[in-house]
Design an enzyme around this catalytic site. Structure first.
Site, PDB file in Angstrom:
ATOM      1  N   PHE B 114       4.812   3.340  -7.040  1.00 21.86           N
ATOM      2  CA  PHE B 114       4.589   3.193  -5.603  1.00 21.86           C
ATOM      3  C   PHE B 114       4.268   1.739  -5.313  1.00 21.86           C
ATOM      4  O   PHE B 114       3.924   0.982  -6.220  1.00 21.86           O
ATOM      5  CB  PHE B 114       3.419   4.089  -5.180  1.00 21.86           C
ATOM      6  N   GLN B 227      -1.959  -0.045   9.733  1.00 21.80           N
ATOM      7  CA  GLN B 227      -0.832  -0.182   8.815  1.00 21.80           C
ATOM      8  C   GLN B 227       0.485   0.176   9.494  1.00 21.80           C
ATOM      9  O   GLN B 227       0.600   1.216  10.142  1.00 21.80           O
ATOM     10  CB  GLN B 227      -1.024   0.731   7.616  1.00 21.80           C
ATOM     11  N   HIS B 229       4.131   1.157   8.553  1.00 17.64           N
ATOM     12  CA  HIS B 229       4.908   1.616   7.399  1.00 17.64           C
ATOM     13  C   HIS B 229       6.294   0.982   7.461  1.00 17.64           C
ATOM     14  O   HIS B 229       6.926   0.985   8.523  1.00 17.64           O
ATOM     15  CB  HIS B 229       5.018   3.138   7.413  1.00 17.64           C
ATOM     16  N   LEU B 239       8.765   9.371   9.414  1.00 19.75           N
ATOM     17  CA  LEU B 239       8.509   8.662   8.164  1.00 19.75           C
ATOM     18  C   LEU B 239       9.567   8.930   7.095  1.00 19.75           C
ATOM     19  O   LEU B 239       9.988  10.056   6.898  1.00 19.75           O
ATOM     20  CB  LEU B 239       7.140   9.127   7.643  1.00 19.75           C
ATOM     21  N   GLU B 242       7.641   6.106   1.001  1.00 18.00           N
ATOM     22  CA  GLU B 242       7.678   4.986   0.067  1.00 18.00           C
ATOM     23  C   GLU B 242       8.238   5.441  -1.278  1.00 18.00           C
ATOM     24  O   GLU B 242       8.793   4.661  -2.042  1.00 18.00           O
ATOM     25  CB  GLU B 242       6.240   4.476  -0.118  1.00 18.00           C
ATOM     26  N   ARG B 273       2.608  -2.580   1.487  1.00 20.05           N
ATOM     27  CA  ARG B 273       3.281  -2.207   2.744  1.00 20.05           C
ATOM     28  C   ARG B 273       3.257  -3.300   3.815  1.00 20.05           C
ATOM     29  O   ARG B 273       4.237  -3.490   4.533  1.00 20.05           O
ATOM     30  CB  ARG B 273       2.646  -0.937   3.316  1.00 20.05           C
ATOM     31  N   HIS B 337       1.419   3.548  11.336  1.00 20.45           N
ATOM     32  CA  HIS B 337       1.379   4.630  10.359  1.00 20.45           C
ATOM     33  C   HIS B 337      -0.030   5.073   9.991  1.00 20.45           C
ATOM     34  O   HIS B 337      -0.303   6.251   9.870  1.00 20.45           O
ATOM     35  CB  HIS B 337       2.119   4.160   9.107  1.00 20.45           C
ATOM     36  N   ARG B 372      -3.862  -0.512   3.212  1.00 23.61           N
ATOM     37  CA  ARG B 372      -3.954   0.626   2.298  1.00 23.61           C
ATOM     38  C   ARG B 372      -2.726   0.693   1.404  1.00 23.61           C
ATOM     39  O   ARG B 372      -1.612   0.456   1.849  1.00 23.61           O
ATOM     40  CB  ARG B 372      -4.049   1.924   3.099  1.00 23.61           C
TER      41      ARG B 372
END
Lengths: 332, 557
Positions: B114, B227, B229, B239, B242, B273, B337, B372
């Protein structure tokens, strides 16, 4: 594009009976039914009531009947509906009392889900203590066995589409039974026997007519009816053979094994035995069929290739089993 | 109506709230309220996975380092250490509770790479990890028979003598306003993505708990860190996980280049991100976008891998973007996000207000700091949901049941009656679009003083108009027009806090990027922003960041 949408509106708690109301709204070409409902609520009438949240077919809030078909408003394109039906007519889900407009009472549905004891049950000593040092070992194939049923988002579309739920208020319905199979298939669960026993009775897996409506309605491809068929198979395998449903299957198979084909004339006698009282209810049907010349005779010779049929049945016999192996890293 | 009474009331029945509920001793009377049924909670929309250093070659220290670095050194390291150390246990606990994690060849929980992580440590259940966790958690809640007041809307905290003694809520299906007293209240109400017009968040993510607690005097921390995304669909912000990049998906611009090589030559698409979102936005702004988007290319993964690991992504792309990722790249762009900020809470969920606790996205512990990492939000709900539940369980000992006055309920009843009675005015949805559009434009991936100053004015203006908005629905039963009006008041309040924080913070850190202050300024801004309510708009103060073992360094990927 400017479109017309008809919405069934009601509020039983305030004495408002169901009626259709039409709205005209401007929506983009790729608008979903949910986009359209939101346009109505925002621009035309703020009292139009429906549930919604994620807009991406994962939260399960916005299930409703769209041109008669149960499904999610957020993943149904308006254009396709108009092309197929020439109109856009929205109603609340069926088989559940309406709270207001498109929002139905969800308790009846969830009571059915709770009835299947929808959780992994393990003996107390298998409950891990903190810190949890090991996971249960499980092959990917076991996870995949639960793949279809674990995709369920509990949107209630299948329950609304279910033809048995329409006539039998005891029937637990496709989603609850699919959920039950998700645990029956789970190698970690130790409550399988009990679960199968409970659901072997009225309202359980034998009451499905396999009409396939739930499979068609499901927005997540859970295929509840297939899960119900799996439950039946597991039930017979676990020794729950006393029901009419399981007798139908086992007797069907034994007749095919003997004669190489289904003998419909023998089925009632095979299933119910030569008890005249039990056969009595079948007689009017038999009489009508005889008059139309459709009553099959119960006596046949086996078909010529019957031995081949038996061979195929022997080979095909085994179905998928729990593929769980207790690995070295397992808890006691 | 008489006052309802429970030992503990948990507001919000997503992952954090339900996880907390499961920690109480059998004799404790726990009740949850949620404006949606628990399985409708937005936790279920999380796709890619949840992080934990499970493998022998990985360590919680590595996880902590990645998290601290990802946070751009604004995360509190003591809390991050706790989260990363306890993560493996929490994941395994969920496995024992029935979560069907994807498995590796050793029949153990599989893990995938990730963004921003030095090791493949993201556990997953195909590409619907949040859904798998949420449903399993609700199964435990059903098994335990926890009382859930479904479709109840939080109106206010009952605050007396500076402590929280319960809540006032609206029973949406009946329209009744009800007082609920409790010896402790836990907020687990999720994030505020819906402050923005385009967001990956569900329509319910309006930060209600944050806004209500803020109004009651609980400080909100680091709210300027939102955040974006990197991969959300253009049409509706849905969404695209990721995990799709974790599985090898690439980002390309109009020229067909993998543009991340310019911005993060090592991590490429798996940079943090904030880095990827800024890179995409830069490509789009400099004219190398495709119709306001960049392209996420999964074609080289092949049909089989896409169908096994990313089935939902394919379904979403087909349904909402009209593209099958097996055949063509998916157009994506950054979308709001996740809320790094929230109600200030410590690593046991305690807020500065006695009797009030918070866990999950609505809280700010702070483990995410300025940005994050993917896979850490589900983790936060599990670790801090559990810790908060356990802590409150002990906190109850010797704490008597309060007897708050009924005036709190009467006040809310009056407020709602006034809102519904207003015969005409501006509609809330229009105000919300106005606010959201401005937030996207002025308080998005890139920010500057002029834009933020304009934002202050617009938000104050919208907040004022929102107080006089027109609720068209005059009914009592299931009045969603009324709840949407309340939500609008919440998002406008939160928008003002976000803007105030962003305007004050004259540096660029993590998700907060100022075009007029493009570098991180540790000397001045290595500190948390705290926002306190004031009639003239948010009043800001600051709090130090907790350091343990990781010294701030320049952040490159």
């Amino acid at each position: 594009m400017r479109i017309e949408i008809e919405i069934e509106r009601s509020c039983p708690g305030e004495g408002q009976a169901a009626r259709f109301q039409s709205f005209h709204v401007e929506v983009p070409r790729h608008a979903t039914v949910l986009d359209t409902l939101m346009a109505v609520k925002n621009q035309e009438d703020g009292s139009v009531t429906f549930r919604r949240s994620c807009r991406s077919a994962i939260c399960g809030s916005c299930a409703m009947r769209i041109n008669g078909r149960s499904g999610l408003a957020c993943d149904t394109q308006v254009e396709g509906e108009l092309r197929r039906h020439g109109k856009l007519r929205i109603q609340p889900l069926a088989h559940m009392p309406v709270v207001r407009d498109l929002a139905v009472e969800i308790d009846p549905f969830w009571a059915r889900v709770r009835a299947v004891q929808p959780w992994v049950e393990r003996p107390r000593e298998a409950e891990p203590s903190w810190p949890v040092e090991q996971e249960t070992r499980m092959p990917q194939s076991a996870a995949e066995e639960m793949d279809d049923t674990s995709k369920c988002i509990m949107c209630m579309s299948c329950f609304s589409a279910c033809e048995v739920a329409e006539v039998d208020t005891r029937f637990l319905g496709p989603a609850a039974l699919a959920k039950a199979y998700r645990f029956v298939a789970d190698p970690r669960d130790t409550n399988t026997q009990n679960r199968l026993a409970t659901l072997n009775g009225g309202g359980g897996y034998w009451d499905c007519t396999r009409c396939n409506q739930c499979v068609e309605a499901c927005p997540k491809d859970v295929k509840p009816m297939e899960a119900i068929v799996h439950l039946r198979r597991e039930a017979i395998r676990a020794g729950f053979t006393g029901t009419i449903g399981s007798r139908h299957i086992t007797d069907f198979l034994s007749i095919v094994r003997q004669e190489g084909r289904l003998n419909e004339g023998r089925m009632p006698m095979q299933m119910k035995g030569f008890n005249p009282f039990k056969l009595l209810p079948v007689l009017p049907l038999a009489w009508r069929m005889w008059r139309k010349g459709k009553l099959p005779l119960p006596w046949h010779w086996p078909i010529p290739g019957v031995s081949q049929v038996r061979r195929i049945m022997d080979r095909k016999g085994g179905a998928r089993r729990k593929s769980f192996v207790v690995g070295k890293g397992d808890l006691k | 109506m008489s006052m309802l009474s429970h030992d503990v009331i948990i507001v919000g029945a997503g992952l954090a709230g339900m996880r907390a509920a499961l920690e109480f001793a059998p004799g404790v009377d726990v009740a949850m309220i949620s404006k949606v049924h628990p399985v409708r909670s937005h936790s279920g929309a999380a796709q890619g996975g949840v992080n934990a250093a499970l493998h022998e070659d990985d360590s919680w220290e590595n996880h902590a380092y990645d998290t601290v670095k990802g946070s751009d050194y604004l995360g509190d390291q003591d809390a991050i250490e706790i989260m990363c150390r306890e993560a493996p246990s929490d994941i395994r606990q969920m496995e024992h509770w029935g979560v069907i994690f994807s498995r590796n060849d050793e029949e153990r929980i599989a893990q995938r790479p990730f963004g921003g992580a030095g090791y493949p440590r993201t556990c997953y259940a195909a590409d619907r990890t949040g859904h798998a966790l949420l449903h399993a958690m609700y199964e435990r809640v059903m098994r335990r028979g926890v009382k859930v007041y479904e479709e109840w809307f939080l109106l206010s905290l009952i605050m007396e003598d500076g402590e929280c003694r319960g809540i006032v809520a609206l029973d949406i299906p009946t329209g009744q306003v009800v007082s609920m007293r409790a010896r402790a209240v836990v907020m687990a109400t999720g994030g505020y993505g819906r402050v923005y017009r385009t967001s990956s968040n569900g329509l319910v993510n309006t930060g209600d708990g944050m806004a209500v607690c803020y109004e009651a005097g609980a400080p909100l921390m680091d709210m300027e860190f939102v955040q974006f995304h990197p991969t959300t669909l253009k049409s509706n912000g849905v969404l695209i996980t990721e995990g799709s990049r974790g599985e090898g998906g690439t980002l390309i611009n109009a020229l067909g280049e993998r543009f991340m090589k310019t911005y993060a030559p090592n991590a490429m698409e798996l940079a943090s991100r904030d880095v990827v979102s800024r890179a995409e936005q830069t490509e789009i702004l400099e004219g190398r976008g495709v119709d306001g988007c960049v392209l996420l290319d999964l074609r080289h993964l092949g049909r089989e891998k896409i169908l096994e690991r990313l089935p939902q992504i394919r379904e979403l792309a087909i349904k909402f973007a009209g593209t099958d990722p097996i055949e063509v790249p998916i157009p994506v762009r950054p979308g709001a996000h996740y809320s790094m900020g929230g109600i200030k809470a410590d690593f046991n969920g305690a807020t500065p207000l006695p009797g009030l606790f918070a866990a999950g996205e609505c809280s700010c512990v702070s483990v995410h700091g300025a940005n994050r990492l993917g896979g850490n939000s589900l983790l936060e709900t599990l670790v801090f949901g559990r810790r908060t539940g356990a802590f409150v369980n002990d906190y109850l000992v010797g704490r008597p049941m309060p007897s708050p006055a009924d005036t709190h309920r009467v006040e809310q009843e009056k407020r709602l009656a006034e809102m519904v009675a207003r015969p005409a005015g501006e509609r809330g949805w229009a105000l919300r679009e106005e606010l959201g559009t401005m937030m996207n434009r002025n308080v998005g991936v890139f920010r500057d003083r002029a834009g933020l100053e304009a934002a202050v004015t617009v938000a104050a203006n919208v907040a004022e108009r929102a107080r006089r908005q027109w609720v068209m629905d005059k009914g009592k039963i299931f009045n969603t027009d009324l709840t949407e009006a309340l939500e609008l008041q919440h998002v406008t309040e939160l928008a003002r806090v976000i803007i105030a924080g962003a305007l004050a913070r004259e540096e660029s850190r993590g998700a907060h990027f100022r075009k007029d202050f493009t570098t991180r300024d540790d000397a001045k801004w290595m500190r948390h922003t705290l926002a306190h309510p004031d009639p003239d708009g948010p009043k800001l103060s600051h709090a130090p960041v907790a350091f343990t073992r990781f010294e701030p360094k320049e952040r490159t990927y």
